[in-house]
Write a protein that holds these residues in place. Structure first.
Motif, PDB file in Angstrom:
ATOM      1  N   GLU A 277      25.416  71.771  75.986  1.00 44.94           N
ATOM      2  CA  GLU A 277      24.361  72.472  76.888  1.00 44.94           C
ATOM      3  C   GLU A 277      23.721  71.837  76.748  1.00 44.94           C
ATOM      4  OE1 GLU A 277      21.464  76.456  77.227  1.00 44.94           O
ATOM      5  OE2 GLU A 277      22.579  76.111  75.326  1.00 44.94           O
ATOM      6  N   TYR A 278      23.790  71.582  78.867  1.00 41.62           N
ATOM      7  CA  TYR A 278      22.659  70.634  79.423  1.00 41.62           C
ATOM      8  C   TYR A 278      22.153  72.013  80.298  1.00 41.62           C
ATOM      9  CZ  TYR A 278      25.912  67.098  77.246  1.00 41.62           C
ATOM     10  OH  TYR A 278      26.861  66.057  76.765  1.00 41.62           O
ATOM     11  N   GLU A 279      20.702  71.214  80.665  1.00 36.13           N
ATOM     12  CA  GLU A 279      19.692  71.947  81.118  1.00 36.13           C
ATOM     13  C   GLU A 279      20.050  71.185  82.833  1.00 36.13           C
ATOM     14  OE1 GLU A 279      15.774  71.671  80.481  1.00 36.13           O
ATOM     15  OE2 GLU A 279      16.493  72.231  78.199  1.00 36.13           O
ATOM     16  N   ASN A 280      20.560  69.790  82.864  1.00 36.31           N
ATOM     17  CA  ASN A 280      20.449  69.146  84.234  1.00 36.31           C
ATOM     18  C   ASN A 280      22.312  68.856  84.386  1.00 36.31           C
ATOM     19  OD1 ASN A 280      21.021  66.683  86.333  1.00 36.31           O
ATOM     20  ND2 ASN A 280      18.781  66.649  85.696  1.00 36.31           N
ATOM     21  N   PRO A 281      22.253  69.429  85.530  1.00 33.19           N
ATOM     22  CA  PRO A 281      23.683  69.739  86.362  1.00 33.19           C
ATOM     23  C   PRO A 281      24.550  68.134  85.592  1.00 33.19           C
ATOM     24  CG  PRO A 281      23.047  70.120  88.149  1.00 33.19           C
ATOM     25  CD  PRO A 281      21.841  69.636  87.211  1.00 33.19           C
ATOM     26  N   THR A 282      23.927  66.353  86.580  1.00 32.00           N
ATOM     27  CA  THR A 282      24.086  65.552  86.312  1.00 32.00           C
ATOM     28  C   THR A 282      24.323  65.295  84.883  1.00 32.00           C
ATOM     29  OG1 THR A 282      22.676  65.529  87.958  1.00 32.00           O
ATOM     30  CG2 THR A 282      23.751  63.641  87.284  1.00 32.00           C
ATOM     31  N   ASP A 283      23.803  65.501  83.783  1.00 37.30           N
ATOM     32  CA  ASP A 283      23.661  65.115  82.320  1.00 37.30           C
ATOM     33  C   ASP A 283      25.899  65.384  82.392  1.00 37.30           C
ATOM     34  OD1 ASP A 283      21.399  63.572  83.027  1.00 37.30           O
ATOM     35  OD2 ASP A 283      20.251  65.569  81.144  1.00 37.30           O
ATOM     36  N   ALA A 284      25.108  67.077  82.483  1.00 37.00           N
ATOM     37  CA  ALA A 284      26.797  67.595  82.150  1.00 37.00           C
ATOM     38  C   ALA A 284      27.961  66.897  83.072  1.00 37.00           C
ATOM     39  CB  ALA A 284      26.534  68.961  82.447  1.00 37.00           C
ATOM     40  N   ILE A 285      27.848  67.183  84.129  1.00 35.04           N
ATOM     41  CA  ILE A 285      29.058  66.096  84.647  1.00 35.04           C
ATOM     42  C   ILE A 285      28.948  64.300  83.971  1.00 35.04           C
ATOM     43  CG2 ILE A 285      30.279  64.768  86.242  1.00 35.04           C
ATOM     44  CD1 ILE A 285      28.410  67.366  88.145  1.00 35.04           C
ATOM     45  N   THR A 286      28.273  63.785  83.491  1.00 34.56           N
ATOM     46  CA  THR A 286      28.410  62.606  82.881  1.00 34.56           C
ATOM     47  C   THR A 286      29.130  62.779  82.304  1.00 34.56           C
ATOM     48  OG1 THR A 286      26.617  61.938  83.809  1.00 34.56           O
ATOM     49  CG2 THR A 286      26.957  60.709  82.278  1.00 34.56           C
ATOM     50  N   ARG A 287      28.696  63.723  81.125  1.00 36.83           N
ATOM     51  CA  ARG A 287      29.213  63.990  80.075  1.00 36.83           C
ATOM     52  C   ARG A 287      30.391  63.942  79.780  1.00 36.83           C
ATOM     53  NH1 ARG A 287      28.921  62.140  74.705  1.00 36.83           N
ATOM     54  NH2 ARG A 287      29.463  63.880  73.197  1.00 36.83           N
ATOM     55  N   GLU A 288      30.665  65.126  80.416  1.00 36.71           N
ATOM     56  CA  GLU A 288      32.130  65.845  80.582  1.00 36.71           C
ATOM     57  C   GLU A 288      33.016  64.643  81.277  1.00 36.71           C
ATOM     58  OE1 GLU A 288      34.628  68.071  83.970  1.00 36.71           O
ATOM     59  OE2 GLU A 288      32.754  67.859  85.085  1.00 36.71           O
ATOM     60  N   LYS A 289      32.797  63.628  81.932  1.00 39.06           N
ATOM     61  CA  LYS A 289      33.707  61.978  82.403  1.00 39.06           C
ATOM     62  C   LYS A 289      33.641  61.450  80.547  1.00 39.06           C
ATOM     63  CE  LYS A 289      31.992  63.009  87.500  1.00 39.06           C
ATOM     64  NZ  LYS A 289      31.699  61.749  88.687  1.00 39.06           N
ATOM     65  N   GLN A 290      33.075  61.300  80.196  1.00 41.53           N
ATOM     66  CA  GLN A 290      33.029  60.535  79.409  1.00 41.53           C
ATOM     67  C   GLN A 290      34.248  60.920  78.332  1.00 41.53           C
ATOM     68  OE1 GLN A 290      29.569  60.523  75.984  1.00 41.53           O
ATOM     69  NE2 GLN A 290      29.241  58.602  75.684  1.00 41.53           N
ATOM     70  N   LEU A 291      33.831  62.375  78.281  1.00 42.00           N
ATOM     71  CA  LEU A 291      34.596  62.919  76.766  1.00 42.00           C
ATOM     72  C   LEU A 291      36.112  63.066  77.179  1.00 42.00           C
ATOM     73  CD1 LEU A 291      33.053  65.907  75.579  1.00 42.00           C
ATOM     74  CD2 LEU A 291      32.383  63.961  74.970  1.00 42.00           C
ATOM     75  N   LYS A 292      36.348  62.153  79.002  1.00 35.29           N
ATOM     76  CA  LYS A 292      37.564  62.457  79.132  1.00 35.29           C
ATOM     77  C   LYS A 292      38.009  61.246  79.218  1.00 35.29           C
ATOM     78  CE  LYS A 292      37.462  66.767  82.903  1.00 35.29           C
ATOM     79  NZ  LYS A 292      38.084  67.093  83.939  1.00 35.29           N
ATOM     80  N   GLY A 293      37.610  60.220  79.311  1.00 32.42           N
ATOM     81  CA  GLY A 293      37.598  59.314  78.573  1.00 32.42           C
ATOM     82  C   GLY A 293      38.426  58.612  77.700  1.00 32.42           C
ATOM     83  N   TRP A 294      37.833  59.586  76.835  1.00 33.27           N
ATOM     84  CA  TRP A 294      37.847  59.171  74.914  1.00 33.27           C
ATOM     85  C   TRP A 294      39.744  59.172  74.516  1.00 33.27           C
ATOM     86  CZ3 TRP A 294      33.480  61.826  71.916  1.00 33.27           C
ATOM     87  CH2 TRP A 294      32.738  61.435  71.767  1.00 33.27           C
TER      88      TRP A 294
END
Length: 103
Positions: free
Chosen positions: A56-73
């Protein structure tokens, strides 16, 4: 922004062979969409209906950044992330997607 929440989530097929990573501001609705075949063409094609991980995130930018990070793993690292939080790979979303997540 108020009390808006954003989620990065991982769903799998029942066989755990296929993994989907996404971001949403309504996890219950999104899981329902995946399960009903309206979530994404990928999720529909591979029957990705099992919620196994969410952050869970409060900031959409943080959530999108994390999604991209996980997709790169690599898959093994994603598996380790899920296993650390959900060792049995249990479905975390109750049958009623509007009900609270299990602990």
């Amino acid at each position: 922004m108020g009390d808006r929440r954003y989620f990065v989530y991982i769903m799998t097929s029942n066989s755990l062979s296929t993994m989907y990573i996404g971001v949403t501001n309504d996890l219950g609705r999104r899981v329902f969409e995946h399960r009903s075949g309206a979530g994404s063409e990928f999720a529909q094609k591979y029957r990705v209906t099992r919620l196994v991980y969410a952050e869970e995130y409060e900031n959409p930018t943080d959530a999108i950044t994390r999604e991209k990070q996980l997709k790169g793993w690599k898959r093994i690292r994603k598996n380790e992330l899920v296993r650390a939080a959900n060792p049995d790979w249990s479905d975390l979303m109750p049958e009623d997607p509007r009900a609270p997540l299990s602990s």
